[in-house]
Write a protein that holds these residues in place. Structure first.
Motif, PDB file in Angstrom:
ATOM      1  N   UNK A   1      54.671 -29.193  11.317  1.00  0.00           N
ATOM      2  CA  UNK A   1      54.002 -27.798  11.871  1.00  0.00           C
ATOM      3  C   UNK A   1      55.020 -27.619  13.084  1.00  0.00           C
ATOM      4  N   UNK A   2      55.163 -28.036  14.465  1.00  0.00           N
ATOM      5  CA  UNK A   2      56.035 -28.104  15.120  1.00  0.00           C
ATOM      6  C   UNK A   2      57.266 -26.925  14.736  1.00  0.00           C
ATOM      7  N   UNK A   3      58.249 -27.296  13.699  1.00  0.00           N
ATOM      8  CA  UNK A   3      59.092 -26.651  13.640  1.00  0.00           C
ATOM      9  C   UNK A   3      59.107 -25.315  13.321  1.00  0.00           C
ATOM     10  N   UNK A   4      57.545 -25.493  12.377  1.00  0.00           N
ATOM     11  CA  UNK A   4      57.612 -24.444  11.894  1.00  0.00           C
ATOM     12  C   UNK A   4      56.783 -22.929  12.860  1.00  0.00           C
ATOM     13  N   UNK A   5      56.243 -24.120  14.477  1.00  0.00           N
ATOM     14  CA  UNK A   5      55.809 -22.964  15.554  1.00  0.00           C
ATOM     15  C   UNK A   5      57.064 -22.763  16.489  1.00  0.00           C
ATOM     16  N   UNK A   6      57.785 -23.472  15.773  1.00  0.00           N
ATOM     17  CA  UNK A   6      59.495 -22.882  17.373  1.00  0.00           C
ATOM     18  C   UNK A   6      59.986 -22.004  16.227  1.00  0.00           C
ATOM     19  N   UNK A   7      60.043 -21.788  14.882  1.00  0.00           N
ATOM     20  CA  UNK A   7      59.999 -20.466  13.915  1.00  0.00           C
ATOM     21  C   UNK A   7      59.674 -20.021  14.177  1.00  0.00           C
ATOM     22  N   UNK A   8      58.536 -19.412  13.874  1.00  0.00           N
ATOM     23  CA  UNK A   8      57.672 -18.831  14.625  1.00  0.00           C
ATOM     24  C   UNK A   8      57.889 -18.040  15.833  1.00  0.00           C
ATOM     25  N   UNK A   9      57.946 -19.171  16.952  1.00  0.00           N
ATOM     26  CA  UNK A   9      57.636 -18.300  18.088  1.00  0.00           C
ATOM     27  C   UNK A   9      59.403 -17.598  18.670  1.00  0.00           C
ATOM     28  N   UNK A  10      60.360 -18.027  18.234  1.00  0.00           N
ATOM     29  CA  UNK A  10      61.634 -17.569  17.912  1.00  0.00           C
ATOM     30  C   UNK A  10      61.935 -16.191  17.190  1.00  0.00           C
ATOM     31  N   UNK A  11      61.857 -15.989  16.350  1.00  0.00           N
ATOM     32  CA  UNK A  11      61.610 -14.555  15.784  1.00  0.00           C
ATOM     33  C   UNK A  11      60.722 -13.757  16.592  1.00  0.00           C
ATOM     34  N   UNK A  12      59.557 -14.094  17.115  1.00  0.00           N
ATOM     35  CA  UNK A  12      58.297 -13.513  17.728  1.00  0.00           C
ATOM     36  C   UNK A  12      59.104 -12.745  18.957  1.00  0.00           C
ATOM     37  N   UNK A  13      60.060 -13.520  20.035  1.00  0.00           N
ATOM     38  CA  UNK A  13      60.678 -13.511  21.443  1.00  0.00           C
ATOM     39  C   UNK A  13      62.131 -12.400  20.626  1.00  0.00           C
ATOM     40  N   UNK A  14      62.827 -12.910  19.340  1.00  0.00           N
ATOM     41  CA  UNK A  14      63.833 -11.785  19.804  1.00  0.00           C
ATOM     42  C   UNK A  14      63.327 -10.864  18.798  1.00  0.00           C
ATOM     43  N   UNK A  15      62.194 -10.367  18.356  1.00  0.00           N
ATOM     44  CA  UNK A  15      61.998  -9.079  18.485  1.00  0.00           C
ATOM     45  C   UNK A  15      61.591  -8.314  19.389  1.00  0.00           C
ATOM     46  N   UNK A  16      61.212  -8.890  19.720  1.00  0.00           N
ATOM     47  CA  UNK A  16      60.313  -8.771  21.434  1.00  0.00           C
ATOM     48  C   UNK A  16      61.309  -7.923  22.248  1.00  0.00           C
ATOM     49  N   UNK A  17      62.215  -8.475  22.437  1.00  0.00           N
ATOM     50  CA  UNK A  17      63.527  -7.935  23.287  1.00  0.00           C
ATOM     51  C   UNK A  17      64.721  -7.832  22.778  1.00  0.00           C
ATOM     52  N   UNK A  18      64.503  -7.427  21.289  1.00  0.00           N
ATOM     53  CA  UNK A  18      65.991  -7.118  20.785  1.00  0.00           C
ATOM     54  C   UNK A  18      66.210  -5.571  21.459  1.00  0.00           C
ATOM     55  N   UNK A  19      65.653  -4.998  21.592  1.00  0.00           N
ATOM     56  CA  UNK A  19      66.254  -3.252  22.306  1.00  0.00           C
ATOM     57  C   UNK A  19      66.629  -3.799  23.748  1.00  0.00           C
ATOM     58  N   UNK A  20      65.830  -4.383  24.991  1.00  0.00           N
ATOM     59  CA  UNK A  20      66.427  -4.972  25.839  1.00  0.00           C
ATOM     60  C   UNK A  20      67.923  -5.609  25.981  1.00  0.00           C
ATOM     61  N   UNK A  21      67.819  -6.425  25.058  1.00  0.00           N
ATOM     62  CA  UNK A  21      69.725  -7.253  24.478  1.00  0.00           C
ATOM     63  C   UNK A  21      70.605  -6.420  23.458  1.00  0.00           C
ATOM     64  N   UNK A  22      70.476  -4.942  23.425  1.00  0.00           N
ATOM     65  CA  UNK A  22      71.014  -4.120  22.573  1.00  0.00           C
ATOM     66  C   UNK A  22      71.152  -4.838  21.600  1.00  0.00           C
ATOM     67  N   UNK A  23      70.359  -5.170  20.916  1.00  0.00           N
ATOM     68  CA  UNK A  23      70.541  -5.419  19.622  1.00  0.00           C
ATOM     69  C   UNK A  23      70.730  -4.500  18.078  1.00  0.00           C
ATOM     70  N   UNK A  24      71.050  -3.917  17.838  1.00  0.00           N
ATOM     71  CA  UNK A  24      70.681  -3.018  16.603  1.00  0.00           C
ATOM     72  C   UNK A  24      70.643  -3.957  15.155  1.00  0.00           C
ATOM     73  N   UNK A  25      69.022  -3.126  14.811  1.00  0.00           N
ATOM     74  CA  UNK A  25      69.130  -3.347  13.261  1.00  0.00           C
ATOM     75  C   UNK A  25      70.326  -3.064  12.240  1.00  0.00           C
ATOM     76  N   UNK A  26      70.174  -4.229  11.154  1.00  0.00           N
ATOM     77  CA  UNK A  26      70.135  -5.339  10.892  1.00  0.00           C
ATOM     78  C   UNK A  26      71.232  -6.359  11.480  1.00  0.00           C
ATOM     79  N   UNK A  27      70.879  -7.196  11.965  1.00  0.00           N
ATOM     80  CA  UNK A  27      71.149  -8.352  12.566  1.00  0.00           C
ATOM     81  C   UNK A  27      71.279  -9.812  11.916  1.00  0.00           C
ATOM     82  N   UNK A  28      71.889 -10.766  11.430  1.00  0.00           N
ATOM     83  CA  UNK A  28      71.412 -11.746  11.707  1.00  0.00           C
ATOM     84  C   UNK A  28      72.596 -12.629  12.663  1.00  0.00           C
ATOM     85  N   UNK A  29      71.362 -13.863  13.048  1.00  0.00           N
ATOM     86  CA  UNK A  29      71.258 -14.945  13.860  1.00  0.00           C
ATOM     87  C   UNK A  29      71.878 -16.535  13.135  1.00  0.00           C
ATOM     88  N   UNK A  30      72.864 -17.022  14.094  1.00  0.00           N
ATOM     89  CA  UNK A  30      73.073 -17.765  13.386  1.00  0.00           C
ATOM     90  C   UNK A  30      72.726 -19.360  13.792  1.00  0.00           C
TER      91      UNK A  30
END
Length: 344
Positions: A86-115
């Motif tokens: 549950x904790x790790x799943x919550x982390x993954x969900x928050x991570x994806x949500x935050x990246x998608x919400x701020x991708x434009x402000x960070x000048x990230x162009x779709x598609x992209x990959x984060x490792x």
């Protein structure tokens, strides 16, 4: 930083103070690869590793960990494992949500990959240090030192802006710190304890010599193969007497299907200088009784064929003579046969 009693460390990591220096640090780390297709869809892949041994994978559909070894859960109960999911799943969900919400402000162009790679490392002195670093498209982007985001020079201004933004994700940071600094050290020790029967096993290597493709006219490529050994630390060197040959080249350590390892050491020499060379193999399973293989010029294929053909030719010749003598006896006239009997 977490400190362990040295006696506990000695139990978990036998040979940590080995004179040959085979043992080093041990780490548990999670590798996360998240592919962002657009602002609403992303795919996440995760795996857990004890050094170079994969012991976990992540089922993105169910949001649960898959245990690849009987001891991959460590000493955790099923309830504790469920809480971690549950904790790790919550982390993954928050991570994806935050990246998608701020991708434009960070000048990230779709598609992209984060490792990302995150975990903790147990040192021979008993300390455990946690780490986290991230990359975008395979290029270093940022890392965390203690609980502070530090941009990588390769990331430029985008990495600086990302670090500034990430430090405002308080919920994500709290979850990440809990996973890294509280859960990971306890889990690492738990896995080492639960899996010590397999992790401390000693499997002796097999070694053999061969020649590789010729490096050039008048030269030989000597190859020393070492396979089937565990644990991973291994020392292999071409020698002349007791003198190490500094031009020895080593391949990458490669895993076998049975969780053991394979390594080869090569040496490029003039054909006339191969005599007197040997390959020396040191491994903890050998208990100081090194494997030493002496190079001997392989017998040519022509000589091997000749050695096989000569005895066969002699045998065929003997069979032919015996058959000829037998036929000549049976073809004798009956009177001659009677005469032979009379003379007897």
């Amino acid at each position: 930083m977490l400190l362990l009693p040295f006696r506990l460390l000695a139990v978990l990591l036998p040979g940590a103070d080995n004179e040959d220096g085979f043992q080093g640090t041990t780490s548990y780390h999670v590798i996360q690869i998240t592919s962002f297709v657009n602002s609403t869809w992303a795919k996440n892949q995760g795996s857990g590793w004890l050094d170079d041994l994969q012991i976990h994978s992540w089922d993105g559909d169910s949001g649960t960990a898959i245990f690849l070894k009987p001891w991959s859960k460590g000493n955790l109960s099923d309830e504790e494992v469920a809480e971690l999911d549950i904790l790790f799943g919550d982390y993954i969900f928050r991570f994806i949500q935050q990246i998608q919400a701020h991708a434009s402000a960070s000048h990230m162009e779709y598609p992209f990959e984060i490792q990302g790679i995150a975990g903790c490392e147990l040192h021979s002195g008993g300390s455990i240090v946690s780490f986290l670093s991230g990359a975008v498209g395979g290029l270093d982007f940022l890392r965390f030192i203690n609980d502070t985001c530090v941009p990588s020079p390769e990331g430029g201004t985008r990495a600086q802006q990302a670090c500034t933004l990430i430090m405002t994700f308080h919920g994500l940071i709290v979850t990440g710190k809990k996973l890294l600094f509280e859960i990971c050290p306890r889990f690492l020790l738990s896995v080492l304890d639960a899996g010590k029967a397999e992790l401390q096993r000693q499997v002796k290597p097999e070694a053999w010599l061969s020649s590789g493709p010729s490096p050039g006219p008048g030269r030989l490529l000597l190859v020393c193969h070492v396979s089937g050994f565990y644990p991973k630390p291994m020392w292999v060197m071409w020698m002349r007497g007791e003198q190490e040959q500094p031009d020895t080249q080593h391949s990458d350590l490669l895993p076998n299907a049975d969780w053991t390892w394979y390594l080869q050491a090569t040496l490029d020499v003039a054909a006339g200088e191969a005599a007197g060379l040997s390959c020396r193999v040191k491994h903890s399973s050998l208990e100081g009784r090194d494997i030493i293989l002496h190079w001997r010029q392989p017998i040519s294929v022509a000589l091997i064929c000749l050695a096989m053909l000569v005895p066969s030719f002699i045998l065929l010749l003997c069979l032919a003579l015996w058959h000829m003598r037998r036929r000549s006896y049976h073809n004798m006239p009956e009177s001659s046969t009677c005469l032979l009997f009379h003379l007897e």
